[in-house]
Design a protein around this motif. Structure first.
Motif: not given
Lengths: 110, 478
Positions: B34-35, B53-54, B59-64
């Motif tokens: 992800l990173a 982008f998010v 997985d928006p929460a994790e990406a944020r």
């Protein structure tokens, strides 16, 4: 920081800084912690047994029972007598005038 | 808000793990999938809207959350972020740490590629009737020590490096300087570290005894075995010098080992047509017993027959990466390895060194000419254009500061887009002077090589961390 691992010394320092600033940011959103007043042995200055706090001898332990209170209230010698700060706050409650009724102060069993 | 990945270098190890070297901070980070996606996804000149982008991520929460970490670590930043003001010089006068004493400008060899005497020399020619001092007097050596001790402020340790010409042609000045430094340093409670570079032809028993007794850090200029050494490092007659120096080197190394001295290094000048550095490394460490070997491409104008062309730099890099395999194997087993170029780079990478200037010349280090004149470093001392005062009259602080301001990496426009600038900062002042006639210019002729070498360093760093995570603790300072 689940997705990133700081590797070199610089990265580790940077991350420590970020983590610290995040903690500070959290602290600002909370109720302030109760103010803590200094208490016990840190609040007094006792120069020792040769002179009293004014530099003379009048305030020295006369009568000797006073010694007991100096040790007890201010934690001067917290190992020798029960400490009045946390463990035995009511140790001398039964004794109003120690010169007369010091015998009523009982032992403390931890 | 539009965000963009800052200047960086992404790389992978052989297991597919992604890493990033972040140029503004010199931090090295390992990234998970992800990173890695975020760092690559935001690496767009105009930036990307973070909310878009998010939102598009699985997985928006994790990406944020991961994006927040990368922003806080300075890897991804707002496009329109106001840049912090350019770094200033450290408080001047900056205390000196090292003085390089050119005890003589004479040499008993006539190496064809020498920058001191050949076509690339920097020294201002003597005016008609002007007499130059070719050997530093003992008085000047002592005055240099006084100058260093008084210019080193609160530093507990200072270093004195002896250089030439052939340094040992003026052994009396070295001895006088050391004796005097011992005595003076004691009075001001400082420690002194000595080092010297020599061509080894004058290493007598007396000299070896003196150098090892005073725990000198010794570097020997040697290009390899007899075939390599004798190509360029020749006597005035044109005869090779290997046979004369070899027994002396063996004697020095044996005595130094016996007395548990500092590591002894070989400095190899790499010229066009040289043997592979791997063979040279093995010969110098395995056969002769050197502790460390550093390779330096020859400093030369582009037309010289011995200058490394583009192909030469490319070959050198390929050979460095073969030698790096040896380094990794040694590090995995917890052993030090003597490949000095890579060792230095790995130390700088681990500490996260971020240079505003390519080296300490003019900052913590100065050169002293045979006459006691001060220069940026030993390579500049004979040049009147670069004179910075003298050990007697003191350092010309105005000229020093003006040079350092101009030579700051932020003034080297070409370096602004280079991920390797924290390590290179434009490269050697003398090399730039020889190539472009201006010491403050960036050395654009070896950019590709530097970037290639830093890439090699980054990959090697990641491999060693996996094989032996504790290896780099030796480089940690508090």
């Amino acid at each position: 920081m689940k997705h990133i691992l700081p590797l070199n010394q610089k990265a580790r320092r940077l991350w420590a800084m970020v983590a610290q600033s995040r903690q500070q940011a959290v602290a600002l959103t909370q109720d302030p912690p109760p103010t803590e007043y200094p208490f016990g042995c840190t609040t007094i200055f006792a120069p020792g047994w040769e002179v009293d706090s004014s530099g003379g001898t009048n305030g020295l332990c006369q009568p000797i029972e006073r010694d007991l209170y100096d040790c007890y209230h201010t934690c001067y010698w917290p190992a020798q007598v029960p400490d009045g700060v946390t463990n035995a706050p009511s140790w001398t409650a039964s004794c109003g005038a120690p010169m007369n009724d010091w015998k009523s102060i009982d032992l403390v069993f931890p | 808000m539009r965000l963009r990945t800052v200047l960086h270098r992404r790389f992978h190890d052989e297991h597919g793990t992604a890493f990033v070297y972040v140029t503004p901070s010199a931090a090295i980070l390992a990234l998970d999938g992800l990173a890695g996606q975020l760092v690559a996804g935001f690496d767009v000149p105009d930036g990307v809207d973070d909310a878009d982008f998010v939102a598009q991520h699985a997985d928006p929460a994790e990406a944020r959350r991961a994006l927040g970490d990368l922003v806080d670590l300075g890897v991804i930043r707002p496009v329109d972020e106001v840049r912090p003001p350019a770094a200033q010089l450290p408080p001047m006068p900056f205390p000196l740490a090292t003085l390089v004493l050119n005890v003589t400008n004479k040499c008993n060899l006539s190496c064809t590629y020498c920058y001191e005497y050949g076509a690339d020399k920097i020294a201002t020619p003597a005016a008609p009737g002007e007499k130059r001092v070719s050997r530093m007097t003992e008085d000047t050596a002592r005055q240099s020590i006084d100058f260093l001790l008084r210019s080193s402020a609160e530093r507990p340790q200072v270093s004195i490096t002896f250089f030439g010409g052939e340094t040992l042609l003026n052994f009396p000045a070295i001895r006088a300087a050391v004796d005097y430094a011992e005595q003076q340093a004691k009075a001001v409670r400082k420690r002194v570290h000595y080092s010297l570079t020599t061509n080894a032809t004058l290493l007598t028993d007396e000299v070896i005894d003196f150098l090892t007794t005073h725990r000198f850090g010794i570097t020997i200029s040697i290009d390899g075995d007899a075939g390599e050494q004798d190509r360029h490092r020749v006597w005035k007659s044109g005869a090779g010098s290997f046979a004369d120096m070899e027994p002396r080197i063996r004697k020095l190394i044996a005595t130094n080992k016996e007395r548990k001295g500092r590591p002894i290094g070989a400095r190899v000048t790499v010229t066009r047509g040289a043997k592979s550095v791997i063979d040279t490394y093995r010969f110098l460490t395995g056969d002769l017993g050197f502790d460390e070997v550093g390779f330096a491409p020859v400093t030369a104008g582009p037309d010289r027959t011995w200058a490394l062309g583009d192909q030469g730099y490319e070959n050198l890099l390929a050979e460095f990466s073969t030698l790096a395999e040896d380094y990794v194997a040694a590090a995995a087993a917890g052993r030090a390895h003597g490949f000095a170029n890579l060792g230095d780079l790995l130390r700088e990478l681990h500490q996260g060194i971020h240079k505003a200037h390519p080296c300490g010349a003019g900052l913590g280090l100065l050169g002293v000419s045979t006459e006691g004149e001060l220069g940026l470093c030993h390579r500049f001392v004979e040049s009147k254009d670069h004179a910075l005062g003298s050990v007697r009259k003191g350092l010309d602080e105005g000229k020093r500061t003006a040079f350092l301001e101009q030579a700051h990496v932020d003034h080297k426009t070409d370096c602004r887009v280079c991920f390797a600038k924290p390590l290179c900062a434009g490269g050697c002042y003398h090399e730039a002077h020889v190539r472009y006639g201006d010491a403050t210019r960036a050395n654009l002729h070896y950019c590709e090589w530097i970037r290639g070498f830093v890439d090699l360093g980054l990959k090697t760093y990641a491999r060693i961390l996996r094989a032996n995570p504790k290896f780099f603790a030796r480089y940690e300072s508090s």
